[in-house]
Design a protein around this motif. Sequence first.
Motif, PDB file in Angstrom:
ATOM      1  N   ILE A 221       1.053   2.210  -5.434  1.00 55.57           N
ATOM      2  CA  ILE A 221       1.880   2.565  -6.583  1.00 55.57           C
ATOM      3  C   ILE A 221       1.261   2.061  -7.880  1.00 55.57           C
ATOM      4  N   TYR A 505       3.251   6.175 -13.160  1.00 54.24           N
ATOM      5  CA  TYR A 505       4.084   5.464 -12.211  1.00 54.24           C
ATOM      6  C   TYR A 505       5.239   4.789 -12.926  1.00 54.24           C
ATOM      7  N   GLN A 507       8.468   1.812 -11.918  1.00 58.20           N
ATOM      8  CA  GLN A 507       8.978   0.858 -10.938  1.00 58.20           C
ATOM      9  C   GLN A 507      10.118   0.064 -11.569  1.00 58.20           C
ATOM     10  N   GLY A 521      10.121   2.364  -6.685  1.00 60.73           N
ATOM     11  CA  GLY A 521       9.186   2.983  -7.611  1.00 60.73           C
ATOM     12  C   GLY A 521       8.425   4.105  -6.953  1.00 60.73           C
ATOM     13  N   ARG A 544       7.555   3.480  -3.143  1.00 60.55           N
ATOM     14  CA  ARG A 544       7.699   2.084  -2.747  1.00 60.55           C
ATOM     15  C   ARG A 544       9.185   1.741  -2.777  1.00 60.55           C
TER      16      ARG A 544
END
Length: 791
Positions: A221, A505, A507, A521, A544
Amino acid sequence: MPLFTRFPAILVFILASATAFAQSGSIKGVVKTSDGQAAPFVNVALKEINKGTTTSEDGSFVLKNIKAGSYTLITSFVGFQPQEKQIDIAAGEVTVVDFTLSENSEQLQEIVISDSRSLNEKTVEIGKAGIKPMDLPQSLIVIDKTVLENQQAGRLSDVLVNTSGIYLMGATGGVQEEIAGRGFSYGSNNTFKNGVRFNNGVMPEISSLERVEVLKGSAAILFGNVTAGGVLNLVTKKPKFQDGGELSFRTGSYDFYKPSLDIYGSVNNSSKVAYRMNTSYENARSFRDNVTSERIYFNPSFIIKAGKKTEILVEGDYLKDNRTLDYGTGAVNYEIADVPRSRFLGASWSYYKAEQKSATITINHALNDNWTLNVLGSYQGFYNDQYGTTRPNASSQFVRTDGRWVRGLQRSGTDQDYYIVQANLTGKFSTGSIKHQVLFGADNDKYENTAQAYAYENPAITGNNKNVYDTINVYNLSLYQQRTDIPTMRLTSTTENPSQRVGVYVQDLISILENVKLLAGIRYSYMESGTDKTKTYDDAFSPRLGIVYQPLKEMSVFASYANSFTLNTGLDVNNERLAPSVIDQYEVGIKNEFLKGFLSANITAYQIVNSNLAQSVLPIPDDAINKSNPQELAGEVTSKGVELDVMSKPINGISIIAGYSYNDTRYTESSQYINNSRLRYNPSHTANASVYYTFSNSFLKNFNVGFTTFYIGERVAGRSTRTTVANDTYKLMAIPNYFLFDLSAGYSFDQISVRAKVSNLLNELSYNVHDDNSVNPIAPRMFTATLSYKW
């Protein structure tokens, strides 16, 4: 549209995201001792809401995202009187509070503890989001500079003897260290320096390191196509505004010597600009006959405080490494040749030349008390040229049972330029009673790779195989006259293989309750590789998800799922390129703090499954378009294991690091290899322990002694047994386990220190083996000493 042109739009998106969140109050300050020295690692907390932090190395601290109101701010540290101050917090404002600590003689008589943080207090830079280890559903370990200095670490493998489940899987040619963990290789994709990918085709310099971070499990990630098992980050020493430095000289067995210099300070007494320069030179023979090495290293860096909220870090790195190319002692019919550990089988002139250079600029800007923007740009150049006799058993020139070996020649070269731009926006906010710690990020990088291939044609040879240099006998080098000339090899091809990738990305660490947290995430990665005529495209999502439950402040229980992916180059039966292989990773664990944080003990269990491993299609269908070794995503490799990490703060002069790992990595479904057969190079068991003691209350004051042990269990090399071969063309070869035991001692007086070390005290013999053609023995008993002067 080229990938690099897409990055500004991504950066604008990240900057725009920050404007949606309002400011809140914060506290900052500095804690000093009564003699005016900075007090690092002091606990600072707000009594009413049980929110706290620890001071950094310069004694400073910051507490953010605090609601307006009145609070009691307390400081505590073993050996000092606790202090309290009443403060008022206003929204959008920074409250400055400083402390001066006084010694508590009663506590000092009970216990003496050096300034340090526990394993579960060391946030890793490689994690990008600044999540505290107790909140992270993932295993990690940090080895700091005190350990590096006490153990006189010279190579990365010396550092990794302090980590569980991370080990040296090979030393091909004696010119690099191939690291692995949880059954998977930490290649250049998984190796980082200051958060930037680092080509590990050369041994990294250790003298400039502040610490080494290992983030185990999936990191896809954060970085895209990293292989399973974890990532490794080397963090170099940073500039300081106070003037100082260290001059040292290290010497050891086999004519080893290494002077090094580390200086730092402000530029012209400026409070805005500081510098640091690390440099070293190394020259040595080896326990291997005719093998030598020479390397030079420079690591300059500058930090610029461009304002109250902006900091710019500029770092350079240059390494030139020349050494003898050495493929070890050889193997005969998948058995390690019974020859002396020192015997060198290559041509006397064989060489490996490498040069690595990099420049990185990192900008940190505090948008407000809760939000920070980090932007990084970096360039790295890597070059190598290796030339020498071929590996034993390579190119169908096997070492015969009587020791006779026909040596050929090999030469190759690499030129690589690597560029990366990345941006990360981190922040904290609340939605009602739920707290969020978020990371928005994007990165864009590209490689420009050029590989040179060479061929040798012996004019005295007729027939197909003209790559014959001479003949030797590995058991008796005097049986044949060895050639000493260096033939000219013909450059046969120059291959360009550019690649680039972009990733975005997000998260979020969600604090559902004070002791229940969810980490979620996802990343999207897009990749291009090859030249215009052969360009290919891939993309992948990397999710994740993890949950953390903290039944006690000193205990954290977690479970997580994440995946990673690897790219495939094979073609299927329809002549179409294979999609990336997706690897699922599951992890559960418990992190514990004992004795008021003096001792950390963490245990983790994991399972990693690549259930769509690329393998050969057998039998090949009659209607297949691709009749030449078509591939399919139908194989499976499974890795599972348990890891234990124990680390203490220095208590009454004693510091402890210990660990154990069990790993089992096998082909659980394969058309090429026997099902349930082990993957090569991975030991089932590793264990480590180190104990250091520093005298403080006797005539031996400032004298320290310690030992380090490391065990690596039996593993296999050779060539994995194929299901389609009925003879003994392919065999696995067992590599013996070994147990290393090192003794160290040191003494400091004023600004001078002396350290000495005996490594491999028991003179254990084992090998690091790649296939059956680079059988490199581990070093015998050796002595090292270091004299240093600090100011």
